[in-house]
Enzyme design. Structure first.
Site, mmCIF file in Angstrom:
data_model
loop_
_atom_site.group_PDB
_atom_site.id
_atom_site.type_symbol
_atom_site.label_atom_id
_atom_site.label_comp_id
_atom_site.label_asym_id
_atom_site.label_seq_id
_atom_site.Cartn_x
_atom_site.Cartn_y
_atom_site.Cartn_z
ATOM 1 N N LYS A 1 15.917 -1.039 36.209
ATOM 2 C CA LYS A 1 15.065 -0.074 37.083
ATOM 3 C C LYS A 1 15.313 1.226 36.143
ATOM 4 C CE LYS A 1 17.018 -1.392 40.725
ATOM 5 N NZ LYS A 1 17.591 -1.853 41.988
ATOM 6 N N SER B 1 20.927 -5.003 37.599
ATOM 7 C CA SER B 1 19.849 -4.898 38.755
ATOM 8 C C SER B 1 19.729 -3.215 38.637
ATOM 9 C CB SER B 1 20.481 -5.332 40.052
ATOM 10 O OG SER B 1 19.634 -4.460 41.034
ATOM 11 N N HIS C 1 22.191 8.225 38.090
ATOM 12 C CA HIS C 1 22.160 7.285 39.071
ATOM 13 C C HIS C 1 23.432 7.121 39.739
ATOM 14 C CE1 HIS C 1 21.131 3.533 41.147
ATOM 15 N NE2 HIS C 1 22.366 3.211 41.056
ATOM 16 N N ASP D 1 13.635 -7.804 39.933
ATOM 17 C CA ASP D 1 14.733 -7.334 40.541
ATOM 18 C C ASP D 1 14.516 -7.171 41.901
ATOM 19 O OD1 ASP D 1 17.390 -6.063 40.790
ATOM 20 O OD2 ASP D 1 16.102 -4.512 41.391
ATOM 21 N N ARG E 1 19.612 -11.974 46.947
ATOM 22 C CA ARG E 1 21.042 -11.938 46.796
ATOM 23 C C ARG E 1 21.544 -11.363 48.248
ATOM 24 N NH1 ARG E 1 21.419 -7.477 42.444
ATOM 25 N NH2 ARG E 1 23.796 -7.488 43.127
HETATM 26 N N1 URA Z 1 21.963 -1.190 43.796
HETATM 27 C C1 URA Z 1 20.834 -1.857 42.969
HETATM 28 O O1 URA Z 1 19.875 -1.356 42.881
HETATM 29 N N2 URA Z 1 21.213 -3.000 42.768
HETATM 30 C C2 URA Z 1 22.348 -3.687 43.133
HETATM 31 O O2 URA Z 1 22.754 -4.894 42.872
HETATM 32 C C3 URA Z 1 23.383 -3.085 43.861
HETATM 33 C C4 URA Z 1 22.794 -1.607 44.181
#
Ligand code: URA
Length: 428
Positions: A189, A185, A84, A163, A170
């Site tokens: 995932k 966050s 990621h 999320d 947010r």
């Molecule tokens: N990417 C995400 O998936 N969440 C965040 O809070 C910031 C970047």
């Protein structure tokens, strides 16, 4: 156990520690609509201002994972590895990396996102390939991974729905820039996606979420801890995003550059980072008898995996990529060394040319973007092309050129003062 939203908010407002039960309750109640947006906004702001400790962040992440489904790859006969990136300008690394790691012996199930603002999204880039489909069912994902070794597709609605709701909130309440909230966050995932190992590419610099190296290191450390606590072998590299990665920025342009890398060419920084991340992924996944990534780029096996992966998702790897109708060349105003080339400014220019979107529902242009003809450290000649801008309509050039004001500096230094491409490596 039931709580009261005001009680949970005031604990964090007064710099207290939230219990696991309070966190579980507030995430679940918010996902079900029982806690209102204005109450969750107040809690998010209290977290942004007062932080969370390691135990609270782990509980918050687990509560978000439990809000949805958890994928399971145990039916596969090889280890799974994922990567990621926190995102940057010209960061197309997933495109060559996923098939490369598959060619070296791991399975790569990668759920990716779309771009918002100046950073591009992997799915937007791949969608510039005629016929390629981002949305797959779980059965289709498994079939693609079995035939190609790697799949890159959109996360379904069932993955960490808490999320999705929290991120949207947010975005409009000034609470994105909190390390505990960003880390939980991203990691909710990635853990729900069910990979056995994870390599994080945490970017630092003007074109990244984290503008300075210390903040990037803190985000990386928090995510490595979350992954490790959840039983996922997690490693993080801190990498440079003070200048764009590679020479091409934009959707189809980045596919083009990725294919150059898979064909054994491509810019040195993209090749170096792709190979380094591939080695980290193979090591974290402990792939028995893993092949050497450099060899897999040279002998065409990574390219074969790419062609299988694109074809299995309906794409035609041989189809010509879309091209923008209009172009404009920016020339160097003086001779000397290109000392700086600001990643954020180039990213904003590509965005204004049509490569990115301002709102989630906006379309993106496949052909728009920027091609760089020089990178920091290179010698440039007055009047020679520095970059070429591409757009579907010539009317976009003015605003893109405004974004590029002050984006580069030509001087007489012997080389530029840049962050090293790989700044640091963090493990548990
Ligand atoms: N990417 C995400 O998936 N969440 C965040 O809070 C910031 C970047």
């Amino acid at each position: 156990m039931g709580f009261d939203a005001i009680e949970v908010i005031t604990v964090k407002r007064d710099r207290g520690e939230l219990s696991a039960a309070q966190i579980d309750w507030v995430i679940d109640a918010y996902t079900r609509g029982e806690v209102a947006d204005e109450q969750m906004s107040a809690l998010l702001m209290a977290i942004l201002l007062n932080g969370m400790n390691r135990r609270e962040i782990a509980d918050w992440t687990q509560a978000m994972i439990r809000s949805g489904e958890r994928m399971d790859w145990s039916a596969l006969d090889r280890p799974t590895a994922d990567k990621h990136s926190t995102g940057g300008v010209g960061d197309k690394i997933t495109l060559p990396l996923a098939p490369l790691v598959a060619a070296c012996g791991a399975y790569v199930p990668q759920l990716s996102g779309r771009g918002l603002g100046h950073t591009g999204g992997t799915l937007d880039k791949l969608e510039s390939i005629p016929g390629w489909r981002a949305s797959l069912s779980n059965d289709e994902m498994l079939a693609v991974i079995r035939s190609a070794g790697a799949v890159v597709c959109a996360a379904g609605a069932g993955l960490a729905p808490a999320d999705k709701k929290l991120y949207a909130l947010r975005d409009v309440t000034g609470t994105v820039e909190s390390i505990p909230l960003i880390a939980s966050s991203i990691m909710s995932k990635k853990i729900a996606e069910g990979t056995g190992s994870l390599v994080l590419d945490v970017k630092a610099g003007s074109g990244a979420f984290m503008k300075n190296v210390d903040d990037a290191r803190e985000l990386a450390r928090t995510m490595v801890e979350l992954g490790t606590d959840a039983g996922v072998r997690t490693v993080a590299l801190l990498t440079a995003m003070d200048r764009p990665l590679g020479l091409k920025v934009g959707n189809a342009l980045e596919v083009e550059e990725s294919v150059e890398v898979l064909a054994g060419g491509g810019p040195a920084d993209v090749v170096e980072l792709t190979v380094r991340l591939a080695r980290e992924m193979l090591e974290a996944a402990a792939v028995p008898g893993a092949r050497d990534p450099e060899q897999a780029l040279k002998d065409g096996s990574a390219m074969d995996a790419w062609r299988r992966m694109i074809g299995a998702q309906g794409g035609d790897p041989d189809a010509p990529l879309p091209k923008a109708a209009e172009s404009a060349v920016v020339t160097a105003p003086a001779s000397g060394t290109l000392v700086t080339l600001d990643a954020l400014k180039v990213g904003v220019a590509a965005w204004r040319l049509g490569a990115g979107r301002a709102r989630k529902e906006d379309p993106v242009s496949a052909g728009a973007g920027v091609v760089l003809h020089a990178k920091p450290g290179d010698e440039v000649r007055a009047g020679a092309p520095l970059m070429t801008l591409y757009a579907d309509e010539a009317g976009r050039f003015d605003r893109a050129l405004q974004a590029l004001e002050g984006a580069y500096e030509i001087g007489d230094q012997d080389g530029a003062d840049l962050l090293p491409l790989v700044i640091d490596r963090l493990t548990a």
